[in-house]
Design an enzyme around this catalytic site. Structure first.
Site, mmCIF file in Angstrom:
data_model
loop_
_atom_site.group_PDB
_atom_site.id
_atom_site.type_symbol
_atom_site.label_atom_id
_atom_site.label_comp_id
_atom_site.label_asym_id
_atom_site.label_seq_id
_atom_site.Cartn_x
_atom_site.Cartn_y
_atom_site.Cartn_z
ATOM 1 C CG HIS A 93 -0.348 0.376 2.415
ATOM 2 N ND1 HIS A 93 0.044 1.533 2.841
ATOM 3 C CD2 HIS A 93 0.241 -0.421 3.377
ATOM 4 C CE1 HIS A 93 0.706 1.726 4.116
ATOM 5 N NE2 HIS A 93 1.037 0.171 4.617
ATOM 6 C CB CYS A 94 1.339 4.213 -1.579
ATOM 7 S SG CYS A 94 0.098 4.336 -2.671
ATOM 8 C CD1 TRP A 95 -2.316 10.097 0.539
ATOM 9 C CD2 TRP A 95 -2.202 9.311 2.484
ATOM 10 N NE1 TRP A 95 -3.141 10.840 1.280
ATOM 11 C CE2 TRP A 95 -3.113 10.328 2.300
ATOM 12 C CE3 TRP A 95 -1.944 8.381 3.671
ATOM 13 C CZ2 TRP A 95 -3.869 10.697 3.544
ATOM 14 C CZ3 TRP A 95 -2.841 9.062 4.873
ATOM 15 C CH2 TRP A 95 -3.484 10.036 4.794
ATOM 16 C CE1 TYR A 122 -1.098 4.174 8.708
ATOM 17 C CE2 TYR A 122 -0.878 6.730 7.763
ATOM 18 C CZ TYR A 122 -0.956 5.532 8.880
ATOM 19 O OH TYR A 122 -0.772 5.719 10.265
#
Length: 364
Positions: A93-95, A122
């Site tokens: 995952h990223c932001w 996130y």
């Protein structure tokens, strides 16, 4: 193969595969999913460069710059992923589930990984974490004046397979001005909340969860207000321990700490202690009279605790006079005594009715 999953899917995954957070080290340090590891596509500085290019030039120019920056890193990123996920299964995952995690998923899939891409990233996890604090948890609170042995009892309850949330352990702080013990480093506020949410969701919501009585802040970290409000409405088991025994326990816990550290911490609460009492406490520290130091600061901490108790529903406060000669040295017996009191059907029925009344009153 790339599988798109939700935050709920990730949380329910058993066993959970390694989770790679591809955001920058600074983002990761501010807060991350408990147990995740950092696999940053960009450094902190590179992310700023890409963001600036996006704003000042165009999306396309930012994407090209991103490829230029990430290009030389791919082989090393894949090696790091192999080290953390030797089973070749990995969640990413990223932001918010954008281009960074998408690019990493593409590369790892190309290499042969089974990739689980967390939709919403996130940001979605944070929404889930914050929702945990507004749930109705069956809390019971262990209270008592400073030095009553609350934390020892809490840990003994855990060994007895009771459900326990140790807020001070999660916050890495003992709660008072001396709470770092000159060695503990607190997590960020965001990470403290993430760790608390992670621990709560592992517990059965219909069974008792024991917590220690705390003020809203533990060091520099704040208990989520909605969860703290639940604590205030919960039954409080108020440990009654003679002052002499509390002083003895606190001297054992704090008396060997660095004197400069103790002086610095005492100076921080000079106004709350009162200038004369603060001066007495600091002089006692410097002269090695630890009992006198403890007695001086207990005046403030005892007053603070009693003020907090006055704000609670008196019908939900259950005093427990610990029976052993030295309560602080007998956490097993103390924990059994607390459980015996908590298991009294009359007290349980009274507490349940009071809590229902509180919930009803706040919902109008």
């Amino acid at each position: 193969m790339i599988y798109r999953i939700t935050t709920q899917d990730l949380i329910k995954m058993e066993p959970r595969c390694p989770v790679a957070d591809v955001r920058t080290p600074a983002e990761f340090e501010r807060g991350h999913i408990p147990g995740a590891f950092n696999l940053p596509l960009f450094s902190n500085e590179e992310r700023v460069q890409v963001g600036t290019t996006y704003k000042q030039q165009s999306r396309e120019a930012a994407i090209l710059l991103g490829f230029d920056l990430a290009g030389p890193k791919w082989s090393d990123l894949i090696r790091q992923a192999l080290e953390k996920a030797p089973g070749w299964k990995i969640a990413l995952h990223c932001w918010r589930g954008g281009m960074r995690s998408g690019a990493m998923a593409w590369a790892l899939d190309l290499y042969g990984f089974q990739v689980y891409l967390v939709e919403g990233g996130y940001k979605s996890y944070r929404r889930w974490a914050l929702r945990q604090f507004v749930k109705t948890w069956q809390l019971k609170v262990i209270g008592g004046l400073t030095g009553s042995g609350k934390t020892k009892i809490l840990r003994e309850l855990l060994r007895m397979e009771e459900q326990v949330v140790d807020l001070e352990d999660l916050a890495q702080h003992q709660g008072s001005t001396y709470g770092t013990l000159n060695r503990l480093v607190q997590p960020s506020q965001e990470q403290f909340e993430n760790n608390l949410a992670d621990q709560l969701h592992r517990l059965h919501p219909d069974h008792t969860i024991w917590v220690e009585d705390e003020s809203l802040s533990i060091g520099k970290r704040m208990i989520p207000r909605s969860f703290w409000d639940r604590m205030q409405e919960a039954p409080l088991f108020d440990l009654q321990v003679p002052e002499e025994q509390r002083v003895e326990a606190l001297v054992e816990e704090y008396g060997s700490l660095d004197r400069d550290f103790l002086v610095e911490c005492t100076d921080r609460i000079r106004k709350r202690l009162g200038l004369d009492r603060a001066k007495q406490a600091i002089t006692a520290i410097r002269e090695g009279r630890m009992e006198d130091f403890i007695r001086a600061v207990l005046v403030y901490y005892d007053k603070t605790y009693r003020t907090g108790v006055k704000g609670r529903d008196p019908g939900l406060i259950f005093p427990i006079a610990l029976e052993t000669n030295k309560p602080a040295n007998n956490p097993v017996g103390n924990a059994r005594q607390v459980l015996e009191c908590a298991g009294n059907p009359h007290l349980e029925n009274l507490a349940d009715s009071r809590q229902r009344a509180n919930v009803g009153g706040t919902s109008v």
